[in-house]
Motif scaffolding. Structure first.
Motif, PDB file in Angstrom:
ATOM      1  N   GLY A   1       0.788  -1.229   0.000  1.00 42.80           N
ATOM      2  CA  GLY A   1       0.000   0.000   0.000  1.00 42.80           C
ATOM      3  C   GLY A   1       0.817   1.275   0.000  1.00 42.80           C
ATOM      4  N   GLN A   2       2.000   1.263  -0.589  1.00 40.34           N
ATOM      5  CA  GLN A   2       2.865   2.440  -0.597  1.00 40.34           C
ATOM      6  C   GLN A   2       2.182   3.683  -1.181  1.00 40.34           C
ATOM      7  OE1 GLN A   2       3.869  -0.596  -1.767  1.00 40.34           O
ATOM      8  NE2 GLN A   2       5.395  -1.201  -0.248  1.00 40.34           N
ATOM      9  N   PRO A   3       1.441   3.572  -2.296  1.00 41.86           N
ATOM     10  CA  PRO A   3       0.785   4.775  -2.821  1.00 41.86           C
ATOM     11  C   PRO A   3      -0.190   5.415  -1.824  1.00 41.86           C
ATOM     12  CG  PRO A   3       0.873   3.095  -4.507  1.00 41.86           C
ATOM     13  CD  PRO A   3       1.307   2.435  -3.222  1.00 41.86           C
ATOM     14  N   GLY A   4      -0.919   4.604  -1.093  1.00 40.15           N
ATOM     15  CA  GLY A   4      -1.847   5.145  -0.100  1.00 40.15           C
ATOM     16  C   GLY A   4      -1.123   5.861   1.019  1.00 40.15           C
ATOM     17  N   VAL A   5       0.013   5.330   1.441  1.00 36.03           N
ATOM     18  CA  VAL A   5       0.801   5.988   2.487  1.00 36.03           C
ATOM     19  C   VAL A   5       1.280   7.352   2.007  1.00 36.03           C
ATOM     20  CG1 VAL A   5       2.990   5.881   3.768  1.00 36.03           C
ATOM     21  CG2 VAL A   5       1.502   3.865   3.652  1.00 36.03           C
ATOM     22  N   ILE A   6       1.826   7.410   0.809  1.00 35.20           N
ATOM     23  CA  ILE A   6       2.378   8.667   0.304  1.00 35.20           C
ATOM     24  C   ILE A   6       1.269   9.661  -0.047  1.00 35.20           C
ATOM     25  CG2 ILE A   6       3.942   9.716  -1.412  1.00 35.20           C
ATOM     26  CD1 ILE A   6       5.262   7.989   0.833  1.00 35.20           C
ATOM     27  N   ASN A   7       0.024   9.184  -0.161  1.00 30.13           N
ATOM     28  CA  ASN A   7      -1.095  10.118  -0.304  1.00 30.13           C
ATOM     29  C   ASN A   7      -1.146  11.103   0.860  1.00 30.13           C
ATOM     30  OD1 ASN A   7      -2.045   9.184  -2.743  1.00 30.13           O
ATOM     31  ND2 ASN A   7      -3.710   7.975  -1.852  1.00 30.13           N
ATOM     32  N   GLY A   8      -0.650  10.711   2.030  1.00 29.86           N
ATOM     33  CA  GLY A   8      -0.615  11.644   3.154  1.00 29.86           C
ATOM     34  C   GLY A   8       0.166  12.900   2.805  1.00 29.86           C
ATOM     35  N   ALA A   9       1.290  12.730   2.142  1.00 34.84           N
ATOM     36  CA  ALA A   9       2.097  13.873   1.705  1.00 34.84           C
ATOM     37  C   ALA A   9       1.421  14.614   0.554  1.00 34.84           C
ATOM     38  CB  ALA A   9       3.484  13.404   1.278  1.00 34.84           C
ATOM     39  N   SER A  10       0.945  13.872  -0.428  1.00 34.98           N
ATOM     40  CA  SER A  10       0.323  14.508  -1.597  1.00 34.98           C
ATOM     41  C   SER A  10      -0.906  15.321  -1.200  1.00 34.98           C
ATOM     42  CB  SER A  10      -0.067  13.442  -2.623  1.00 34.98           C
ATOM     43  OG  SER A  10       1.089  12.826  -3.139  1.00 34.98           O
ATOM     44  N   ASP A  11      -1.724  14.769  -0.321  1.00 35.20           N
ATOM     45  CA  ASP A  11      -2.920  15.497   0.116  1.00 35.20           C
ATOM     46  C   ASP A  11      -2.546  16.763   0.874  1.00 35.20           C
ATOM     47  OD1 ASP A  11      -4.397  13.481  -1.073  1.00 35.20           O
ATOM     48  OD2 ASP A  11      -4.929  12.502   0.827  1.00 35.20           O
TER      49      ASP A  11
END
Length: 153
Positions: free
Chosen positions: A106-116
């Motif tokens: 789930g790496q993309p979901g984790v990095i969504n924290g930064a992107s959001d």
């Protein structure tokens, strides 16, 4: 306070002091009209709030929050070299690293924290290209690390 910092304040976030390097590098450099940050860990008050692998000891929700903290620290590094985050015209690229248990995908979901966080703080200028990479281990056993390339005027 810049418009970006006011939006961060609306989110309950105060831009921290730049995290001092833990090795032989600087937090950010300017080349032309771009800022390149070094890898930013999720330090809060000089400490990592969590350590270990995502999917084994660190849950995805915690890691997502830590990725947002990395983004805040990256913004502080950017501000340190250009003086005002309102000069940022585009977050060009984000590279996120997630220290992952081999079964975690789930790496993309984790990095969504930064992107959001970047989108909320910078609006359209925060929309970026991105990579989210799973790795075996990160410095100081951090669960996440983030690099940013930002364009400015």
């Amino acid at each position: 306070m810049s418009g970006v910092e006011a939006r961060l304040a609306d989110l309950g976030i105060t831009l921290p002091a730049v995290v001092p390097p833990v090795a032989s590098y600087v937090p950010a450099v300017v080349s032309g009209n771009h800022v390149y940050t070094s890898g930013q860990l999720p330090f809060i008050d000089g400490k990592l709030p969590a350590s270990g692998k995502v999917g084994a000891g660190v849950d995805a929700a915690t890691a997502t929050s830590l990725a947002a903290t990395c983004a805040v620290n990256a913004l502080a590094a950017i501000k340190s070299v250009i003086g005002d985050l309102d000069r940022v015209t585009r977050i060009v690229k984000v590279v996120g690293f997630v220290a992952s248990d081999p079964s975690f995908t789930g790496q993309p979901g984790v990095i969504n924290g930064a992107s959001d966080l970047l989108g909320n703080a910078l609006g359209d200028a925060g929309v970026h290209a991105r990579s989210a990479v799973g790795v075996a281990v990160l410095p100081l056993d951090s669960p996440v690390e983030l690099e940013i390339i930002a364009e400015f005027v």
